[in-house]
Design a protein around this motif. Structure first.
Motif, PDB file in Angstrom:
ATOM      1  N   VAL A 115      24.464  -4.031  14.939  1.00 12.61           N
ATOM      2  CA  VAL A 115      25.838  -3.913  15.425  1.00 12.61           C
ATOM      3  C   VAL A 115      26.297  -5.279  15.915  1.00 12.61           C
ATOM      4  CG1 VAL A 115      27.360  -2.848  17.130  1.00 12.61           C
ATOM      5  CG2 VAL A 115      25.556  -1.492  16.046  1.00 12.61           C
ATOM      6  N   GLU A 116      27.483  -5.703  15.474  1.00 14.51           N
ATOM      7  CA  GLU A 116      28.024  -7.007  15.857  1.00 14.51           C
ATOM      8  C   GLU A 116      29.449  -6.854  16.386  1.00 14.51           C
ATOM      9  OE1 GLU A 116      25.564  -9.878  12.728  1.00 14.51           O
ATOM     10  OE2 GLU A 116      27.689  -9.483  12.368  1.00 14.51           O
ATOM     11  N   GLU A 117      29.892  -7.874  17.128  1.00 18.08           N
ATOM     12  CA  GLU A 117      31.252  -7.905  17.661  1.00 18.08           C
ATOM     13  C   GLU A 117      32.204  -8.463  16.610  1.00 18.08           C
ATOM     14  OE1 GLU A 117      32.372  -7.195  20.810  1.00 18.08           O
ATOM     15  OE2 GLU A 117      30.480  -6.799  21.856  1.00 18.08           O
ATOM     16  N   LEU A 118      33.376  -7.856  16.527  1.00 22.15           N
ATOM     17  CA  LEU A 118      34.414  -8.388  15.648  1.00 22.15           C
ATOM     18  C   LEU A 118      34.928  -9.735  16.170  1.00 22.15           C
ATOM     19  CD1 LEU A 118      36.266  -5.050  15.002  1.00 22.15           C
ATOM     20  CD2 LEU A 118      35.668  -6.665  13.197  1.00 22.15           C
ATOM     21  N   PRO A 119      35.328 -10.673  15.306  1.00 19.84           N
ATOM     22  CA  PRO A 119      35.367 -10.547  13.844  1.00 19.84           C
ATOM     23  C   PRO A 119      34.037 -10.884  13.158  1.00 19.84           C
ATOM     24  CG  PRO A 119      36.303 -12.638  14.496  1.00 19.84           C
ATOM     25  CD  PRO A 119      35.962 -11.927  15.770  1.00 19.84           C
ATOM     26  N   GLU A 153      43.527  -2.999  17.124  1.00 19.06           N
ATOM     27  CA  GLU A 153      42.952  -3.675  18.290  1.00 19.06           C
ATOM     28  C   GLU A 153      41.989  -2.776  19.055  1.00 19.06           C
ATOM     29  OE1 GLU A 153      46.106  -5.117  20.691  1.00 19.06           O
ATOM     30  OE2 GLU A 153      46.789  -6.611  19.227  1.00 19.06           O
ATOM     31  N   GLU A 154      41.982  -1.472  18.738  1.00 18.72           N
ATOM     32  CA  GLU A 154      41.107  -0.540  19.445  1.00 18.72           C
ATOM     33  C   GLU A 154      39.662  -0.626  18.952  1.00 18.72           C
ATOM     34  OE1 GLU A 154      42.840   3.280  18.920  1.00 18.72           O
ATOM     35  OE2 GLU A 154      44.643   2.803  20.084  1.00 18.72           O
ATOM     36  N   VAL A 155      39.443  -1.255  17.810  1.00 19.73           N
ATOM     37  CA  VAL A 155      38.098  -1.374  17.236  1.00 19.73           C
ATOM     38  C   VAL A 155      37.530  -2.743  17.597  1.00 19.73           C
ATOM     39  CG1 VAL A 155      36.734  -1.342  15.111  1.00 19.73           C
ATOM     40  CG2 VAL A 155      38.693   0.200  15.363  1.00 19.73           C
ATOM     41  N   HIS A 156      36.337  -2.736  18.203  1.00 17.63           N
ATOM     42  CA  HIS A 156      35.764  -3.994  18.698  1.00 17.63           C
ATOM     43  C   HIS A 156      34.434  -4.356  18.042  1.00 17.63           C
ATOM     44  CE1 HIS A 156      38.808  -3.836  21.826  1.00 17.63           C
ATOM     45  NE2 HIS A 156      38.404  -2.608  22.132  1.00 17.63           N
ATOM     46  N   LYS A 157      33.781  -3.389  17.400  1.00 15.76           N
ATOM     47  CA  LYS A 157      32.461  -3.648  16.825  1.00 15.76           C
ATOM     48  C   LYS A 157      32.364  -3.056  15.426  1.00 15.76           C
ATOM     49  CE  LYS A 157      29.958  -3.725  21.254  1.00 15.76           C
ATOM     50  NZ  LYS A 157      28.801  -3.173  22.004  1.00 15.76           N
ATOM     51  N   THR A 167      32.926   0.222   9.718  1.00 13.85           N
ATOM     52  CA  THR A 167      33.345   0.646  11.061  1.00 13.85           C
ATOM     53  C   THR A 167      34.470   1.665  10.947  1.00 13.85           C
ATOM     54  OG1 THR A 167      33.865  -0.156  13.300  1.00 13.85           O
ATOM     55  CG2 THR A 167      35.156  -1.096  11.484  1.00 13.85           C
ATOM     56  N   ASN A 168      34.801   2.275  12.079  1.00 18.73           N
ATOM     57  CA  ASN A 168      35.947   3.194  12.197  1.00 18.73           C
ATOM     58  C   ASN A 168      35.883   4.338  11.189  1.00 18.73           C
ATOM     59  OD1 ASN A 168      38.242   3.688  13.809  1.00 18.73           O
ATOM     60  ND2 ASN A 168      39.595   3.050  12.132  1.00 18.73           N
TER      61      ASN A 168
END
Length: 251
Positions: free
Chosen positions: A105-109, A119-123, A243-244
């Motif tokens: 699991v990584e942080e966006l971007p 903007e609600e999706v961070h990873k 994701t998402n």
């Protein structure tokens, strides 16, 4: 004493009933008398409740044959995939295949990546240099979608996923979703092609979606599986990013 309830005009009685919580209407009010049962089972009461709670639009008014089911499905609509964006690492994901260095699991971007459209999706989850797959099985009854609803109304089951590559590495992506019976027999299936993202891509996020409808009676579970790998076989996490993910039951 004032007028009895049964002497009220039907339109007034419908307005009174529309102020009562939906579960109470079905479990209690429809048992009071034949008149109330007919009103609770009819369209007018549920059309009014939908209008009061902002659940109607031109499209829904044309397509909702059973307004009671439409009301309940609209109120219950939610993403049935748990931990869709990796906020809880790999929790809730089963049948995990960790090829290469496995899922991460990584942080966006992320390196050589792009921001997600929301903007609600961070990873995001990212795959490695051999096939990585993970799945969730959704129990529809446990989520509140009763057997008669699934068998008779057959509401739409809408599946969505988002995937992206890195701009410095190529990768592959696959999605497979199955509607399963009580005994986990496959009643309907959607399988994407193996999508190849070339090296030097723009790394933009792409949505893939499929809607199941008219799938027949007996659906009790939804099995969602996705995965991929990189095409350069570089050690680390250069494969497809996902994701998402979402599965929703809709009117």
């Amino acid at each position: 004493p004032g007028p009895r309830m049964e002497s009220l005009p039907e339109a007034v009685l419908i307005r009174i009933l529309a102020s009562i919580p939906a579960v109470d209407l079905v479990l209690a009010c429809r048992l009071v008398c034949c008149q109330w049962k007919n009103l609770v089972d009819g369209a007018a009461l549920w059309i009014l409740k939908c209008q009061q709670e902002g659940l109607t639009g031109a499209e829904s008014e044309e397509n909702a044959e059973n307004w009671q089911n439409f009301y309940f499905l609209s109120k219950k609509r939610k993403n049935l995939i748990k931990n869709p964006c990796g906020e809880e690492d790999l929790q809730h994901w089963g049948e995990v295949e960790n090829g290469g260095d496995g899922w991460k699991v990584e942080e966006l971007p992320g390196d050589f990546g792009k921001e997600f459209p929301s903007e609600e999706v961070h990873k995001y989850f990212v795959t490695s240099y051999e096939w990585c797959r993970k799945a969730q099985v959704i129990d529809l009854r446990a989520e509140g979608y009763w057997e008669e609803l699934m068998d008779t109304t057959q509401p739409k089951v809408v599946v969505k996923d988002w995937y992206a590559g890195r701009s410095d590495a190529g990768c592959l992506y696959e999605l497979c979703v199955k509607l399963l019976s009580e005994n986990e027999d496959v009643l309907a299936e959607y399988r994407s092609e193996t999508i190849a993202i070339p090296q030097d891509s723009d790394a933009n996020w792409t949505e893939i979606s499929h809607t199941f409808s008219s799938y027949g009676p007996g659906v009790r579970f939804v099995r969602f599986e996705h995965g991929g790998q990189d095409t350069l076989f570089w050690k680390g996490w250069y494969g497809v990013r996902v994701t998402n993910s979402s599965v929703t039951v809709e009117p």
